[in-house]
Structure formats: structure tokens, C-alpha cells
Design a protein around this motif. Structure first.
Motif, PDB file in Angstrom:
ATOM      1  N   THR A   1       0.833  -1.207   0.000  1.00 33.54           N
ATOM      2  CA  THR A   1       0.000   0.000   0.000  1.00 33.54           C
ATOM      3  C   THR A   1       0.862   1.249   0.000  1.00 33.54           C
ATOM      4  OG1 THR A   1      -1.678  -1.192   1.242  1.00 33.54           O
ATOM      5  CG2 THR A   1      -1.850   1.197   1.232  1.00 33.54           C
ATOM      6  N   LEU A   2       1.879   1.267   0.846  1.00 30.83           N
ATOM      7  CA  LEU A   2       2.778   2.419   0.924  1.00 30.83           C
ATOM      8  C   LEU A   2       3.527   2.619  -0.389  1.00 30.83           C
ATOM      9  CD1 LEU A   2       3.962   4.647   2.724  1.00 30.83           C
ATOM     10  CD2 LEU A   2       5.688   3.016   3.454  1.00 30.83           C
ATOM     11  N   SER A   3       3.999   1.523  -0.993  1.00 26.51           N
ATOM     12  CA  SER A   3       4.721   1.609  -2.265  1.00 26.51           C
ATOM     13  C   SER A   3       3.859   2.196  -3.370  1.00 26.51           C
ATOM     14  CB  SER A   3       5.224   0.231  -2.697  1.00 26.51           C
ATOM     15  OG  SER A   3       6.144  -0.262  -1.769  1.00 26.51           O
ATOM     16  N   ILE A   4       2.607   1.766  -3.435  1.00 26.56           N
ATOM     17  CA  ILE A   4       1.701   2.293  -4.469  1.00 26.56           C
ATOM     18  C   ILE A   4       1.495   3.796  -4.259  1.00 26.56           C
ATOM     19  CG2 ILE A   4      -0.686   2.224  -5.308  1.00 26.56           C
ATOM     20  CD1 ILE A   4      -0.522  -0.858  -4.878  1.00 26.56           C
ATOM     21  N   GLY A   5       1.324   4.195  -2.996  1.00 24.35           N
ATOM     22  CA  GLY A   5       1.184   5.619  -2.703  1.00 24.35           C
ATOM     23  C   GLY A   5       2.429   6.408  -3.091  1.00 24.35           C
ATOM     24  N   LEU A   6       3.601   5.856  -2.811  1.00 22.98           N
ATOM     25  CA  LEU A   6       4.855   6.529  -3.160  1.00 22.98           C
ATOM     26  C   LEU A   6       5.046   6.584  -4.666  1.00 22.98           C
ATOM     27  CD1 LEU A   6       7.328   5.131  -0.485  1.00 22.98           C
ATOM     28  CD2 LEU A   6       6.353   7.415  -0.613  1.00 22.98           C
ATOM     29  N   ILE A   7       4.667   5.517  -5.358  1.00 26.05           N
ATOM     30  CA  ILE A   7       4.804   5.504  -6.819  1.00 26.05           C
ATOM     31  C   ILE A   7       3.972   6.623  -7.426  1.00 26.05           C
ATOM     32  CG2 ILE A   7       4.194   4.202  -8.899  1.00 26.05           C
ATOM     33  CD1 ILE A   7       5.018   1.658  -7.321  1.00 26.05           C
ATOM     34  N   SER A   8       2.768   6.804  -6.930  1.00 27.38           N
ATOM     35  CA  SER A   8       1.908   7.832  -7.516  1.00 27.38           C
ATOM     36  C   SER A   8       2.489   9.228  -7.328  1.00 27.38           C
ATOM     37  CB  SER A   8       0.494   7.746  -6.924  1.00 27.38           C
ATOM     38  OG  SER A   8       0.525   8.001  -5.528  1.00 27.38           O
ATOM     39  N   ILE A   9       3.014   9.518  -6.145  1.00 26.98           N
ATOM     40  CA  ILE A   9       3.562  10.854  -5.913  1.00 26.98           C
ATOM     41  C   ILE A   9       4.869  11.046  -6.690  1.00 26.98           C
ATOM     42  CG2 ILE A   9       4.900  10.431  -3.794  1.00 26.98           C
ATOM     43  CD1 ILE A   9       2.622  13.426  -4.224  1.00 26.98           C
ATOM     44  N   LEU A  10       5.675   9.987  -6.789  1.00 27.31           N
ATOM     45  CA  LEU A  10       6.911  10.092  -7.573  1.00 27.31           C
ATOM     46  C   LEU A  10       6.618  10.287  -9.053  1.00 27.31           C
ATOM     47  CD1 LEU A  10       9.259   7.477  -5.875  1.00 27.31           C
ATOM     48  CD2 LEU A  10       9.590   9.935  -5.988  1.00 27.31           C
ATOM     49  N   VAL A  11       5.627   9.573  -9.561  1.00 29.83           N
ATOM     50  CA  VAL A  11       5.237   9.739 -10.965  1.00 29.83           C
ATOM     51  C   VAL A  11       4.768  11.170 -11.203  1.00 29.83           C
ATOM     52  CG1 VAL A  11       3.501   9.062 -12.687  1.00 29.83           C
ATOM     53  CG2 VAL A  11       4.749   7.320 -11.424  1.00 29.83           C
ATOM     54  N   PHE A  12       3.984  11.708 -10.263  1.00 28.10           N
ATOM     55  CA  PHE A  12       3.522  13.089 -10.382  1.00 28.10           C
ATOM     56  C   PHE A  12       4.703  14.044 -10.466  1.00 28.10           C
ATOM     57  CE2 PHE A  12       2.689  17.087  -8.132  1.00 28.10           C
ATOM     58  CZ  PHE A  12       1.766  17.644  -8.996  1.00 28.10           C
ATOM     59  N   TRP A  13       5.656  13.935  -9.538  1.00 26.74           N
ATOM     60  CA  TRP A  13       6.783  14.878  -9.531  1.00 26.74           C
ATOM     61  C   TRP A  13       7.727  14.649 -10.700  1.00 26.74           C
ATOM     62  CZ3 TRP A  13       6.652  19.364  -7.530  1.00 26.74           C
ATOM     63  CH2 TRP A  13       5.848  19.608  -6.431  1.00 26.74           C
ATOM     64  N   LEU A  14       7.859  13.414 -11.144  1.00 29.15           N
ATOM     65  CA  LEU A  14       8.668  13.175 -12.351  1.00 29.15           C
ATOM     66  C   LEU A  14       8.006  13.833 -13.555  1.00 29.15           C
ATOM     67  CD1 LEU A  14       9.766   9.474 -11.842  1.00 29.15           C
ATOM     68  CD2 LEU A  14      11.246  11.484 -11.867  1.00 29.15           C
ATOM     69  N   GLY A  15       6.676  13.798 -13.597  1.00 29.96           N
ATOM     70  CA  GLY A  15       5.936  14.495 -14.657  1.00 29.96           C
ATOM     71  C   GLY A  15       6.146  15.995 -14.576  1.00 29.96           C
ATOM     72  N   VAL A  16       6.112  16.536 -13.352  1.00 27.47           N
ATOM     73  CA  VAL A  16       6.370  17.970 -13.159  1.00 27.47           C
ATOM     74  C   VAL A  16       7.784  18.308 -13.637  1.00 27.47           C
ATOM     75  CG1 VAL A  16       6.694  19.770 -11.402  1.00 27.47           C
ATOM     76  CG2 VAL A  16       4.698  18.268 -11.299  1.00 27.47           C
ATOM     77  N   MET A  17       8.745  17.420 -13.317  1.00 27.56           N
ATOM     78  CA  MET A  17      10.133  17.640 -13.772  1.00 27.56           C
ATOM     79  C   MET A  17      10.205  17.635 -15.304  1.00 27.56           C
ATOM     80  SD  MET A  17      12.666  17.986 -11.522  1.00 27.56           S
ATOM     81  CE  MET A  17      14.112  17.122 -12.048  1.00 27.56           C
ATOM     82  N   LYS A  18       9.489  16.733 -15.945  1.00 26.72           N
ATOM     83  CA  LYS A  18       9.493  16.680 -17.413  1.00 26.72           C
ATOM     84  C   LYS A  18       8.891  17.963 -17.998  1.00 26.72           C
ATOM     85  CE  LYS A  18      11.268  12.962 -19.125  1.00 26.72           C
ATOM     86  NZ  LYS A  18      12.486  13.084 -19.915  1.00 26.72           N
ATOM     87  N   ILE A  19       7.802  18.424 -17.393  1.00 27.06           N
ATOM     88  CA  ILE A  19       7.188  19.672 -17.849  1.00 27.06           C
ATOM     89  C   ILE A  19       8.159  20.835 -17.641  1.00 27.06           C
ATOM     90  CG2 ILE A  19       5.329  21.330 -17.358  1.00 27.06           C
ATOM     91  CD1 ILE A  19       3.578  18.830 -16.679  1.00 27.06           C
TER      92      ILE A  19
END
Length: 194
Positions: free
Chosen positions: A39-57
Motif C-alpha cells: 500500500t505504501l509503495s503504491i502511494g509513493l509511486i503515484s507521488i513520484l510519478v507526479f513529480w517526475l511528470g512535473v520535472m518533465k514539464i
């Protein structure tokens, strides 16, 4: 060595549970912890994906280039042995930028590439001054937005998961400043011996 320590701790814990008669509690704790880890890993993956997307933008919008341009004069002073246009400098700047936004997992490959480039530059298997400085700064972790900690706080229903940003920045600046000062102290101390 660390693997051996962990293995010994696990074996000792299991043997203690067997002799103490609490093996059922150990099994229950293992199953609950495994579920919580997923559960914790899935939550962390979502926030990391979000910030990686922000970094790409930010990269596509040229914001990372601006941050890199702002940081370059300071980084050149911290790493005087590395030529300004050497690939290692780009990897160092990218690593610091990723760490600055709390993307430790995204920063790791950039840090490894920076170390490889610095090793090529030094031409030795012994860590160079730049490599030691880079490691000291990375270990002290300059972070503006602690995305992983925010994600964990959100996962556990914190009422204000982002309230740690200011204290994280203060602690981060203190850590990085200390790391650079200690690095310079030992470098100068070593230089006087030679």
C-alpha cells in the motif's frame, strides 16, 4: 557485511520467537507488514510519478535550464577541478536539481553517471576530490520539496502533509553547508600534509 547483519538479526528474531512461543505473532506481523508495504509503495509511486511528470514539464518549459544556469556558478566553485563544459558538470547539476525537488529515486541514475564521468576525468580508481565532495553533498541531501516524506504523510492521513517543507529546507541547508565545510576542512588538512 550489512546483508550478514540483517540475516543474523532475522535468524535471531525467528529463533527467539520459536523458543518464546510467539511464532504466530511473528507470522501475523510479517503478513500485515507486507500488505502495508505494498500500500505504501503504491502511494509513493503515484507521488513520484507526479513529480517526475512535473520535472518533465519543467524540462520542456526550460525551467530546469534556468535553475541549472543559476546553480552553475556555485557548482563550478564547489568543483573547480571539473571543466565547465565537461559532461560530469551536467550530470551533477541534473542530480542536484532532482534532489532539490525531493526526487531521490530519479536523482540516483544521474548521480551514478556523474561519478562515472568524474572517474573518467580523474583516470584513477581512487576517489578524487570532486567525487568526495559530490558524495558529501548528496549524502547531506539538499531538498526543497520532500516529495517522498509528503507522500508518506499523505498515506497516513496527515492533516497537513506539506507543513514540513520549511523545516526540511532549513535542515537541508544546514546539512549541505556542514557537508561542504567539513569536506573543505579535510581537503585543506590533507593538502597541508603533502
Amino acid at each position: 557485511m550489512v546483508n550478514l547483519i540483517w540475516a543474523c538479526m532475522i535468524i535471531f528474531g525467528i529463533l527467539f520467537a520459536i523458543f518464546n512461543g510467539t511464532m504466530d505473532e511473528v507470522n501475523k506481523a510479517i503478513i500485515e507488514s507486507a500488505g502495508e508495504a505494498v500500500t505504501l509503495s503504491i502511494g509513493l509511486i503515484s507521488i513520484l510519478v507526479f513529480w517526475l511528470g512535473v520535472m518533465k514539464i519543467a524540462e520542456a518549459a526550460g525551467i530546469l535550464k534556468v535553475i541549472t544556469k543559476i546553480m552553475r556558478p556555485m557548482i563550478v566553485k564547489i568543483f573547480p577541478e571539473i571543466p565547465k563544459d565537461h559532461p560530469a558538470m551536467g550530470y551533477i547539476l541534473s542530480n542536484f536539481t532532482a534532489n532539490f525537488f525531493g526526487l531521490g529515486n530519479a536523482a540516483t541514475p544521474l548521480g551514478i553517471k556523474a561519478m562515472q564521468e568524474m572517474k573518467k576525468l580523474s583516470g584513477s580508481d581512487v576517489a578524487s576530490r570532486s567525487m568526495i565532495t559530490f558524495l558529501a553533498i548528496n549524502t547531506s541531501s539538499l531538498t526543497l520539496i520532500p516529495t517522498t516524506v509528503i507522500a508518506i504523510r499523505m498515506q497516513y492521513n496527515s492533516t497537513s502533509p506539506t507543513e514540513i517543507v520549511a523545516t526540511t529546507l532549513i535542515a537541508s541547508l544546514a546539512g549541505v553547508t556542514s557537508a561542504v565545510l567539513i569536506d573543505r576542512y579535510y581537503y585543506k588538512k590533507e593538502s597541508r600534509r603533502k
